[in-house]
Write an enzyme that holds these catalytic residues in place. Structure first.
Site, PDB file in Angstrom:
ATOM      1  CG  HIS A   1      -0.222  -0.252   2.502  1.00 39.69           C
ATOM      2  ND1 HIS A   1       0.081  -1.530   2.919  1.00 39.69           N
ATOM      3  CD2 HIS A   1       0.265   0.571   3.442  1.00 39.69           C
ATOM      4  CE1 HIS A   1       0.727  -1.470   4.074  1.00 39.69           C
ATOM      5  NE2 HIS A   1       0.861  -0.202   4.409  1.00 39.69           N
TER       6      HIS A   1
ATOM      7  CG  HIS B   1       0.992   5.171   4.250  1.00 43.40           C
ATOM      8  ND1 HIS B   1       0.082   5.080   5.283  1.00 43.40           N
ATOM      9  CD2 HIS B   1       1.759   4.059   4.324  1.00 43.40           C
ATOM     10  CE1 HIS B   1       0.306   3.947   5.952  1.00 43.40           C
ATOM     11  NE2 HIS B   1       1.319   3.310   5.392  1.00 43.40           N
TER      12      HIS B   1
END
Ligand code: AMP
Ligand code: ZN
Length: 144
Positions: A100, A102
């Site tokens: 992922h 951010h």
């Protein structure tokens, strides 16, 4: 992956505050909200970290970042900057092992988020520094 929290979010089995979705990429608000609008951008394909990306997946995921970053900036008043961060491995503070990115909008310098780079350049000789670069470069060129 059946026991992956982010795969469950993509599948709608766990609720999320979705901000973007297409065939390959999903984005939603991070539950911790380090700053207002803190968003995670993830590939729908379960890959653990950057070391499992191929060029196509990287192109797919990273090409969505500017659009989502600009939308965060446009839709929330006061966004003056943004940290874009990707933790890979426990040693690098990764806690969810579905890759992922951010997106952390920034409103002011001191707001509970710090990145601190210590300068360790004095621990290398010029030769060691150049050899380090040469070794990485050679690995890239050898296609490994
Ligand atoms: P990292 O430490 O880089 O692996 O970041 C993982 C992030 O996932 C943390 O910032 C968590 O707040 C976030 N997170 C974990 N579970 C959820 C969830 N169910 N919904 C939204 N964000 C989550
Ligand atoms: Zn997953």
């Amino acid at each position: 992956m059946t026991d992956c929290i982010f795969c469950k979010i993509i599948a709608g089995e766990i609720p999320s505050a979705k901000v973007y979705e297409d065939d390959e990429v999903f984005a939603f608000l991070d539950i911790t909200q380090v700053t207002k609008g803190h968003t995670l951008v993830i590939p729908k394909k379960h890959v653990k970290d950057i070391f499992e990306y191929d060029p196509e997946l990287a192109s797919t995921v990273f090409s969505r970042i500017p659009k989502i970053a600009k939308a965060i900036q446009k839709s929330i008043p006061g966004v003056k900057g943004m940290n874009i961060l990707n933790n890979n491995g426990e040693v690098a503070y990764q806690s969810v092992f579905h890759s992922h990115i951010h997106l952390i909008p920034r409103y002011q310098k001191d707001e509970g988020f710090k990145l601190h780079f210590e300068d360790h350049s004095d621990t290398y000789t010029q030769d060691e520094f150049q050899q380090l670069a040469a070794s990485i470069k050679q690995t890239i060129e050898s296609g490994d």
